[in-house]
Design an enzyme around this catalytic site. Structure first.
Site, PDB file in Angstrom:
ATOM      1  N   TYR A 144      -1.172 -10.727   6.529  1.00 40.18           N
ATOM      2  CA  TYR A 144      -0.512  -9.425   6.481  1.00 40.18           C
ATOM      3  C   TYR A 144      -1.384  -8.468   5.678  1.00 40.18           C
ATOM      4  O   TYR A 144      -1.777  -8.787   4.553  1.00 40.18           O
ATOM      5  CB  TYR A 144       0.878  -9.516   5.853  1.00 40.18           C
ATOM      6  CG  TYR A 144       1.630  -8.201   5.857  1.00 40.18           C
ATOM      7  CD1 TYR A 144       1.803  -7.465   4.681  1.00 40.18           C
ATOM      8  CD2 TYR A 144       2.146  -7.669   7.035  1.00 40.18           C
ATOM      9  CE1 TYR A 144       2.472  -6.255   4.691  1.00 40.18           C
ATOM     10  CE2 TYR A 144       2.820  -6.446   7.054  1.00 40.18           C
ATOM     11  CZ  TYR A 144       2.978  -5.750   5.881  1.00 40.18           C
ATOM     12  OH  TYR A 144       3.636  -4.540   5.890  1.00 40.18           O
ATOM     13  N   ASP A 239      -8.895  -8.970   1.490  1.00 38.45           N
ATOM     14  CA  ASP A 239      -7.674  -8.233   1.150  1.00 38.45           C
ATOM     15  C   ASP A 239      -7.094  -8.886  -0.103  1.00 38.45           C
ATOM     16  O   ASP A 239      -6.391  -9.890  -0.029  1.00 38.45           O
ATOM     17  CB  ASP A 239      -6.674  -8.292   2.318  1.00 38.45           C
ATOM     18  CG  ASP A 239      -5.385  -7.571   1.970  1.00 38.45           C
ATOM     19  OD1 ASP A 239      -4.572  -7.323   2.890  1.00 38.45           O
ATOM     20  OD2 ASP A 239      -5.174  -7.255   0.777  1.00 38.45           O
ATOM     21  N   LYS A 267      -0.915  -3.092  -5.636  1.00 42.37           N
ATOM     22  CA  LYS A 267       0.033  -3.799  -6.500  1.00 42.37           C
ATOM     23  C   LYS A 267      -0.341  -3.711  -7.988  1.00 42.37           C
ATOM     24  O   LYS A 267      -0.119  -2.697  -8.644  1.00 42.37           O
ATOM     25  CB  LYS A 267       0.188  -5.245  -6.014  1.00 42.37           C
ATOM     26  CG  LYS A 267       0.804  -5.319  -4.588  1.00 42.37           C
ATOM     27  CD  LYS A 267       1.051  -6.727  -4.136  1.00 42.37           C
ATOM     28  CE  LYS A 267       1.367  -6.779  -2.653  1.00 42.37           C
ATOM     29  NZ  LYS A 267       2.805  -6.618  -2.345  1.00 42.37           N
TER      30      LYS A 267
HETATM   31  P1  KE4 Z   1       1.624  -2.040   0.760  1.00 38.84           P
HETATM   32  O1  KE4 Z   1       1.318  -1.052   1.859  1.00 38.84           O
HETATM   33  O2  KE4 Z   1       2.977  -2.696   0.944  1.00 38.84           O
HETATM   34  O3  KE4 Z   1       1.406  -1.467  -0.642  1.00 38.84           O
HETATM   35  O4  KE4 Z   1       0.520  -3.220   0.861  1.00 38.84           O
HETATM   36  C1  KE4 Z   1       0.349  -3.865   2.088  1.00 38.84           C
HETATM   37  C2  KE4 Z   1      -0.229  -5.242   1.836  1.00 38.84           C
HETATM   38  C3  KE4 Z   1      -1.572  -5.451   2.085  1.00 38.84           C
HETATM   39  N1  KE4 Z   1      -2.145  -6.651   1.882  1.00 38.84           N
HETATM   40  C4  KE4 Z   1      -1.421  -7.687   1.399  1.00 38.84           C
HETATM   41  C5  KE4 Z   1      -2.102  -9.007   1.173  1.00 38.84           C
HETATM   42  C6  KE4 Z   1      -0.035  -7.530   1.119  1.00 38.84           C
HETATM   43  O5  KE4 Z   1       0.679  -8.580   0.657  1.00 38.84           O
HETATM   44  C7  KE4 Z   1       0.571  -6.290   1.334  1.00 38.84           C
HETATM   45  C8  KE4 Z   1       2.044  -6.049   1.090  1.00 38.84           C
HETATM   46  N2  KE4 Z   1       2.810  -7.178   0.673  1.00 38.84           N
HETATM   47  C9  KE4 Z   1       4.220  -7.149   1.031  1.00 38.84           C
HETATM   48  C10 KE4 Z   1       4.882  -8.440   0.547  1.00 38.84           C
HETATM   49  N3  KE4 Z   1       4.252  -9.609   1.014  1.00 38.84           N
HETATM   50  C11 KE4 Z   1       4.904  -5.947   0.465  1.00 38.84           C
HETATM   51  C12 KE4 Z   1       6.410  -6.030   0.409  1.00 38.84           C
HETATM   52  C13 KE4 Z   1       7.058  -5.266   1.523  1.00 38.84           C
HETATM   53  O6  KE4 Z   1       6.469  -5.144   2.620  1.00 38.84           O
HETATM   54  O7  KE4 Z   1       8.187  -4.785   1.278  1.00 38.84           O
END
Ligand code: KE4
Length: 429
Positions: A144, A239, A267
């Site tokens: 993801y 990532d 994060k």
């Molecule tokens: P954001 O756009 O959510 O800030 O980051 C995307 C992203 C990119 N790369 C990795 C490895 C990530 O885990 C994420 C986002 N993680 C999710 C939870 N696994 C965010 C929580 C959500 O989607 O509500």
């Protein structure tokens, strides 16, 4: 536990927001019931709007490695707010965080701040395509990388949790440019890059998979990807939105001793405020506007509040012994959870890298997404609610990762293990 106010607020929220939330996986869709609305957090604890207290292992999905309301972060934010919240001009706060990040990641010569991990990975993909002149992107099944169109193909996290790994709205012609490979399958990497490598702009990977549950890289897997991309002029994007500053100060690149060409962060570097960043080798990043011609921009990119919260958070992680402390607490929790499952006779497989971990309810060894998918959703849902009712807040999805923070104590861990022993016993009835 009484959660009537959360239930009332959820009914109200659904009248204004899709699914009553601003991000899908929060709405408890995969564990059943209604989501808990939080009122405040302090240290390792969160408190819901009904006044219930929970030991928090979500940590806002990773950013809160210091726990909630760390005094240094709060004080710095208060002062920054008094000076203004945003200017749309360069500020010194951006330089401070950029320089601090670069001390942790030698592979990053230049870095661009953005407002989310999604923006970071979307931008890094565009830069890789612009720099190489190639179109194809390789990712991994249930990896993801945020909700950018090119990544919502066999995506993980909420996309996999809700069974929509291939989202409607992504044009088929765009989807064709994303190749998915099984995580931890080195032979598939070698085979695919041998066949199509000349057209591949980048390989993007979560060096520790955190969105299919938590799965560590198999021996030699990351090294194979590094070698195969190096020899073909393919940009290797790590990532590290989750792993950056989480599993080591220098993230997976420090922990595994592998340098990526580009790195995406988020994060932790925002300390709980909206942030993302992408960076890499000078010759790659100098293609980014205005230095170069690959365009990317953002009204609130480098926002002084996010930069301040991120800088204060990352600064705390430079203290001696921080990662040993995280390791000690997380090992206590992980070993205890393994023992609790064995004692209850519950088939479970627990994975952990540093202070990120996952409990899969399966009798299989989990080293890829197919095995992760055997983690029983109903069992996880019951476990989630058993723990919630005992004052422990876990990720509301079996395909996510749990986090221990520096605010957690041995007493928190032992209370959590007591709740886990009871919760797992309830699974057998
Ligand atoms: P954001 O756009 O959510 O800030 O980051 C995307 C992203 C990119 N790369 C990795 C490895 C990530 O885990 C994420 C986002 N993680 C999710 C939870 N696994 C965010 C929580 C959500 O989607 O509500």
């Amino acid at each position: 536990m009484n959660r009537s106010r959360s239930d009332t607020l959820f009914d109200q929220a659904r009248r204004s927001m899709p699914g009553g939330v601003n991000s899908p996986v929060r709405n408890f869709g995969r564990v059943g019931g209604s989501p808990v609305f939080m009122d405040r957090g302090a240290g390792s604890r969160v408190y819901d709007v009904d006044g219930n207290e929970y030991i928090d292992y979500l940590g806002s999905w990773g950013p809160l490695i210091l726990g909630h309301g760390h005094p240094a972060v709060v004080e710095a934010l208060k002062k920054a707010c008094e000076r203004g919240t945003s200017f749309g001009t360069p500020t010194e706060a951006e330089i401070r965080l950029a320089e601090l990040v670069r001390t942790a990641f030698p592979s990053i010569d230049l870095i661009r701040m953005v407002n989310s991990g999604t923006e970071a990975t979307m931008s890094a993909l565009r830069v890789a395509r612009g720099y190489t002149g190639r179109d194809l992107a390789v990712k991994f099944e249930a990896g993801y990388h945020g909700h950018g169109d090119s990544f919502l193909i066999q995506a993980g996290s909420g996309a996999a949790t809700f069974g929509i790994p291939d989202s409607p709205g992504v044009p088929a012609d765009l989807a064709k440019m994303t190749i998915n490979l099984p995580y931890n399958d080195s032979a598939a990497v070698r085979r695919t890059l041998a066949e199509r490598g000349d057209d591949v702009a980048c390989v993007i990977i979560e060096p520790v998979a955190g969105n299919m549950g938590m799965i560590p890289p198999a021996e030699g897997f990351l090294e194979t990807i590094r070698e195969e991309t190096e020899k073909r002029g393919i940009i290797l994007i790590f990532d590290e939105v989750i792993t950056g500053f989480r599993i080591a100060f220098g993230g997976a690149q420090e922990r595994f001793g592998i340098q990526a060409d580009m790195t995406c962060l988020g994060k932790i570097i925002g300390g709980g405020l909206p942030v993302g960043a992408y960076g890499g080798r000078r010759e790659i990043m100098e293609t980014v506007a205005p230095a170069g011609e690959v365009y990317q921009a953002g009204t609130l990119s480098g926002n002084p509040l996010a930069m301040t919260a991120g800088y204060e958070t990352v600064r705390q992680l430079q203290e001696p012994g921080v990662y040993d402390r995280l390791e000690s607490l997380a090992a206590r929790l992980g070993d205890g959870l393994r023992a609790a499952a064995a004692e209850a006779g519950v088939p479970a497989y627990l994975t952990r890298v540093g202070s990120m971990m996952c409990t899969f309810f399966t009798d299989q060894t989990v080293d890829d997404f197919d095995a992760a998918s055997t983690s029983d959703a109903d069992t996880y849902g019951r476990y989630f609610w058993n723990m919630l009712d005992r004052g422990v807040y876990l990720a509301p999805s079996r395909l996510e990762t749990g986090f221990v923070s520096l605010a957690h104590t041995e007493e928190d861990i032992d209370r959590t293990l007591e709740a886990a022993r009871e919760s797992m016993k309830c699974l057998c009835v």
